[in-house]
Design an enzyme around this catalytic site. Structure first.
Site, PDB file in Angstrom:
ATOM      1  N   GLY A 169       0.830  -1.210   0.000  1.00  0.00           N
ATOM      2  CA  GLY A 169       0.000   0.000   0.000  1.00  0.00           C
ATOM      3  C   GLY A 169       0.854   1.246   0.000  1.00  0.00           C
TER       4      GLY A 169
ATOM      5  N   SER B 122       1.176   3.485  -3.368  1.00  0.00           N
ATOM      6  CA  SER B 122       0.628   4.490  -4.288  1.00  0.00           C
ATOM      7  C   SER B 122      -0.748   4.977  -3.855  1.00  0.00           C
ATOM      8  CB  SER B 122       0.503   3.896  -5.683  1.00  0.00           C
ATOM      9  OG  SER B 122       1.730   3.379  -6.106  1.00  0.00           O
TER      10      SER B 122
ATOM     11  N   GLU C 186      12.505  -4.249  -4.695  1.00  0.00           N
ATOM     12  CA  GLU C 186      11.604  -4.375  -5.837  1.00  0.00           C
ATOM     13  C   GLU C 186      12.355  -4.125  -7.135  1.00  0.00           C
ATOM     14  OE1 GLU C 186       7.936  -2.266  -5.355  1.00  0.00           O
ATOM     15  OE2 GLU C 186       7.397  -2.407  -7.451  1.00  0.00           O
TER      16      GLU C 186
HETATM   17  C1  LIG Z   1       0.775  -3.424 -12.960  1.00  0.00           C
HETATM   18  C2  LIG Z   1       0.977  -2.451 -11.834  1.00  0.00           C
HETATM   19  C3  LIG Z   1       0.998  -2.913 -10.537  1.00  0.00           C
HETATM   20  C4  LIG Z   1       1.177  -2.016  -9.486  1.00  0.00           C
HETATM   21  N1  LIG Z   1       1.153  -2.504  -8.199  1.00  0.00           N
HETATM   22  C5  LIG Z   1       1.277  -1.642  -7.166  1.00  0.00           C
HETATM   23  C6  LIG Z   1       1.180  -2.118  -5.819  1.00  0.00           C
HETATM   24  O1  LIG Z   1       0.991  -3.306  -5.578  1.00  0.00           O
HETATM   25  N2  LIG Z   1       1.269  -1.220  -4.813  1.00  0.00           N
HETATM   26  C7  LIG Z   1       1.487   0.108  -5.036  1.00  0.00           C
HETATM   27  O2  LIG Z   1       1.593   0.870  -4.065  1.00  0.00           O
HETATM   28  N3  LIG Z   1       1.567   0.606  -6.297  1.00  0.00           N
HETATM   29  C8  LIG Z   1       1.463  -0.240  -7.363  1.00  0.00           C
HETATM   30  N4  LIG Z   1       1.534   0.235  -8.644  1.00  0.00           N
HETATM   31  C9  LIG Z   1       1.624   1.683  -8.848  1.00  0.00           C
HETATM   32  C10 LIG Z   1       2.953   2.176  -9.372  1.00  0.00           C
HETATM   33  O3  LIG Z   1       3.937   2.127  -8.376  1.00  0.00           O
HETATM   34  C11 LIG Z   1       2.727   3.606  -9.887  1.00  0.00           C
HETATM   35  O4  LIG Z   1       1.834   3.499 -10.992  1.00  0.00           O
HETATM   36  C12 LIG Z   1       3.999   4.272 -10.322  1.00  0.00           C
HETATM   37  O5  LIG Z   1       4.803   4.570  -9.220  1.00  0.00           O
HETATM   38  C13 LIG Z   1       3.710   5.585 -11.102  1.00  0.00           C
HETATM   39  O6  LIG Z   1       2.866   6.420 -10.397  1.00  0.00           O
HETATM   40  P1  LIG Z   1       1.519   7.018 -11.062  1.00  0.00           P
HETATM   41  O7  LIG Z   1       0.767   5.904 -11.698  1.00  0.00           O
HETATM   42  O8  LIG Z   1       0.827   7.843 -10.032  1.00  0.00           O
HETATM   43  O9  LIG Z   1       2.029   7.963 -12.254  1.00  0.00           O
HETATM   44  P2  LIG Z   1       2.593   9.426 -12.121  1.00  0.00           P
HETATM   45  O10 LIG Z   1       3.595   9.493 -11.025  1.00  0.00           O
HETATM   46  O11 LIG Z   1       1.436  10.372 -12.048  1.00  0.00           O
HETATM   47  O12 LIG Z   1       3.347   9.590 -13.508  1.00  0.00           O
HETATM   48  C14 LIG Z   1       2.668   9.900 -14.730  1.00  0.00           C
HETATM   49  C15 LIG Z   1       3.744  10.093 -15.815  1.00  0.00           C
HETATM   50  O13 LIG Z   1       4.577  11.216 -15.470  1.00  0.00           O
HETATM   51  C16 LIG Z   1       5.951  10.819 -15.422  1.00  0.00           C
HETATM   52  N5  LIG Z   1       6.641  11.526 -14.325  1.00  0.00           N
HETATM   53  C17 LIG Z   1       6.190  11.674 -13.046  1.00  0.00           C
HETATM   54  N6  LIG Z   1       7.106  12.360 -12.320  1.00  0.00           N
HETATM   55  C18 LIG Z   1       8.150  12.628 -13.147  1.00  0.00           C
HETATM   56  C19 LIG Z   1       9.407  13.288 -12.974  1.00  0.00           C
HETATM   57  N7  LIG Z   1       9.756  13.800 -11.794  1.00  0.00           N
HETATM   58  N8  LIG Z   1      10.241  13.372 -14.037  1.00  0.00           N
HETATM   59  C20 LIG Z   1       9.886  12.840 -15.260  1.00  0.00           C
HETATM   60  N9  LIG Z   1       8.698  12.206 -15.482  1.00  0.00           N
HETATM   61  C21 LIG Z   1       7.858  12.093 -14.425  1.00  0.00           C
HETATM   62  C22 LIG Z   1       5.926   9.325 -15.134  1.00  0.00           C
HETATM   63  O14 LIG Z   1       7.116   8.702 -15.568  1.00  0.00           O
HETATM   64  C23 LIG Z   1       4.697   8.887 -15.937  1.00  0.00           C
HETATM   65  O15 LIG Z   1       5.036   8.714 -17.282  1.00  0.00           O
HETATM   66  C24 LIG Z   1       1.361  -0.627  -9.723  1.00  0.00           C
HETATM   67  C25 LIG Z   1       1.348  -0.157 -11.055  1.00  0.00           C
HETATM   68  C26 LIG Z   1       1.144  -1.052 -12.092  1.00  0.00           C
HETATM   69  C27 LIG Z   1       1.128  -0.503 -13.493  1.00  0.00           C
END
Ligand SMILES: Cc1cc2nc3c(=O)[nH]c(=O)nc-3n(C[C@H](O)[C@H](O)[C@H](O)COP(=O)(O)OP(=O)(O)OC[C@H]3O[C@@H](n4cnc5c(N)ncnc54)[C@H](O)[C@@H]3O)c2cc1C
Length: 414
Positions: free
Chosen positions: A129, A131, A246
């Site tokens: 937990g 994100s 991870e």
């Molecule tokens: C299949 C899958 C399983 C997952 N399982 C888990 C889980 O079990 N537990 C959990 O906690 N999370 C989980 N996640 C979540 C995952 O960790 C997040 O999706 C990831 O960290 C990206 O965050 P976000 O989706 O909020 O995207 P955002 O952070 O909003 O990013 C959106 C876009 O902006 C870009 N971006 C953001 N900040 C920057 C920066 N500073 N510089 C350049 N580019 C940037 C990113 O690269 C991306 O392309 C999972 C995700 C997936 C796809």
């Protein structure tokens, strides 16, 4: 360059192989070996027990916590032999790869005694937990809060993308425990029971009809006070340890999954004649080269770890390897769909068949969306540049922490 392993590692390799031969079901190593559904269920149950008794799950952990106290080299050799034999080497991914090692490093003695044996015996399932809707890459912006009420934390807020949230018994969760502290301080890492009234889990359905991850809502959920790992308000440091596991595991075995998958794509191209297409041939040669690069980079990572070159071995290679394999996989799966030709455009899978994605795990499919093995892998590859830290974030890590480039500019409030 000497790619051979020390003699004692090779002796140990024979011991691991002998254990596998003795303990795997009869016929396991013969070509075409298959278990029917009942035998498979029995095997899975018995196998976890055997692994635990043999001390193989997390075998580098000390004896007293259920491991075998293996050296890094021995643990790598064991992982390689289990991979070669196609034998599962874990009880629960989140338990023994992420939260278990974190508890081992940061947990109190009571937490180690209580949780580690349950993790190794596969008796509790975990989810992660971290994100939230507005805190992914910028994880330190998380808002879910935990407040002490007597002997319990009371948790309110929401997590998202929580893989396996619907089957988990426990969640390792980051919560804000001091709202007045700066962003990276005031966060705590809690081990919270999932099965309670204050927690609602809503699976999120994906393009292929499967729903592996979830939204998780906390409304006055309760968590025992003593289930804080690494001290109150120290959760950021603890979480960085978990993310390190991870992003950096399976140095010398990670490439094998892609090698097996490459063989499937190659066989398909030979079978349907696409192998004669020069662009397909070029794509296959490119893919094969990249798999070899992964293999050699894995060996470089192992060498760096054995030589304790932390910055180079863990940070640089860890971040570049994550970028490299996830971007490779998207590219090669595009190629696989080209190789499939028209078969790639229609859903040709049979959901009644339990098929594995080569070298990886169960195929994601459903009656409503009967994807074939390669189609399923194609869809999942889209997520691989996101989970575990996006490619853009890995590039920031390499730029700032490895190459020493200036930090990226932060947005300034108007
Ligand atoms: C299949 C899958 C399983 C997952 N399982 C888990 C889980 O079990 N537990 C959990 O906690 N999370 C989980 N996640 C979540 C995952 O960790 C997040 O999706 C990831 O960290 C990206 O965050 P976000 O989706 O909020 O995207 P955002 O952070 O909003 O990013 C959106 C876009 O902006 C870009 N971006 C953001 N900040 C920057 C920066 N500073 N510089 C350049 N580019 C940037 C990113 O690269 C991306 O392309 C999972 C995700 C997936 C796809």
């Amino acid at each position: 360059m000497d790619l051979s392993y020390p003699a004692e590692a090779e002796t140990f390799r024979k011991e691991v192989r002998a254990w596998l031969e003795e303990n795997l079901p009869d016929g396991w190593f013969e070509p075409g070996f298959k278990l029917d559904a009942d035998a498979k269920a029995r095997f899975q149950k018995e196998w976890t027990k055997k692994l635990f008794e043999g001390g193989w799950i997390c075998a580098s952990w000390p004896d007293e916590y259920g491991g075998k106290g293996l050296t890094t080299m021995e643990a790598v050799v064991a992982a390689e032999e289990f991979h070669k034999a196609n034998a599962p080497l874990r009880a629960d991914f989140f338990g023994d790869t992420l939260v278990g090692p974190t508890i081992l490093q940061w947990g109190s003695e009571e937490q180690k005694q209580h949780f580690l044996p349950l993790i190794l015996q596969g008796k509790i399932a975990w989810c992660q937990g971290f994100s939230e809707p507005d805190a992914g890459s910028d994880l330190a912006s998380l808002k879910t809060k935990a407040e002490l009420d007597g002997d319990e934390w009371v948790i309110n807020g929401q997590k998202i993308w929580t893989t396996q949230g619907f089957i988990a018994d426990y969640i390792f969760i980051l919560c804000r425990t001091d709202p007045d502290a700066s962003k990276h301080k005031g966060i705590s890492y809690l081990l919270c029971p999932m099965r309670q009234d204050g927690i609602e889990v809503r699976p999120i359905e994906q393009i292929d009809g499967s729903a592996e991850f979830c939204e998780v809502f906390f409304t006055n959920a309760r968590c025992p006070k003593d289930n804080v790992v690494g001290g109150v308000n120290n959760g950021w440091n603890v979480a960085m340890t978990t993310l390190g596991f991870e992003r950096g595991t399976s140095a010398t075995t990670g490439y094998r999954r892609f090698e097996k998958e490459f063989d499937v794509i190659l066989a398909k191209a030979k079978q349907n004649g696409k192998i004669a297409d020069p662009e397909v041939r070029q794509g296959l040669a490119d893919a094969w080269s990249r798999v070899q690069i992964m293999r050699f980079n894995g060996l470089r990572t192992l060498t760096a770890i054995l030589q304790n070159k932390k910055d180079f071995g863990i940070t640089a290679l860890g971040a570049t390897n994550k970028m490299f394999w996830s971007e490779y996989h998207q590219k090669v799966m595009n190629l696989a769909i080209d190789v499939l030709g028209m078969d790639g455009q229609v859903l040709t899978g049979d959901p009644s068949l339990e098929e594995a994605v080569p070298g990886y795990g169960a195929r994601r499919t459903s009656a409503r969306y009967p994807a074939s093995v390669l189609q399923s892998s194609f869809f999942f590859s889209r997520s691989e540049t996101i989970w575990g830290g996006t490619s853009q974030i890995q590039r920031n890590i390499v730029g700032e922490r490895v190459l020493g480039l200036p930090k990226e500019p932060k947005p300034v409030a108007p």
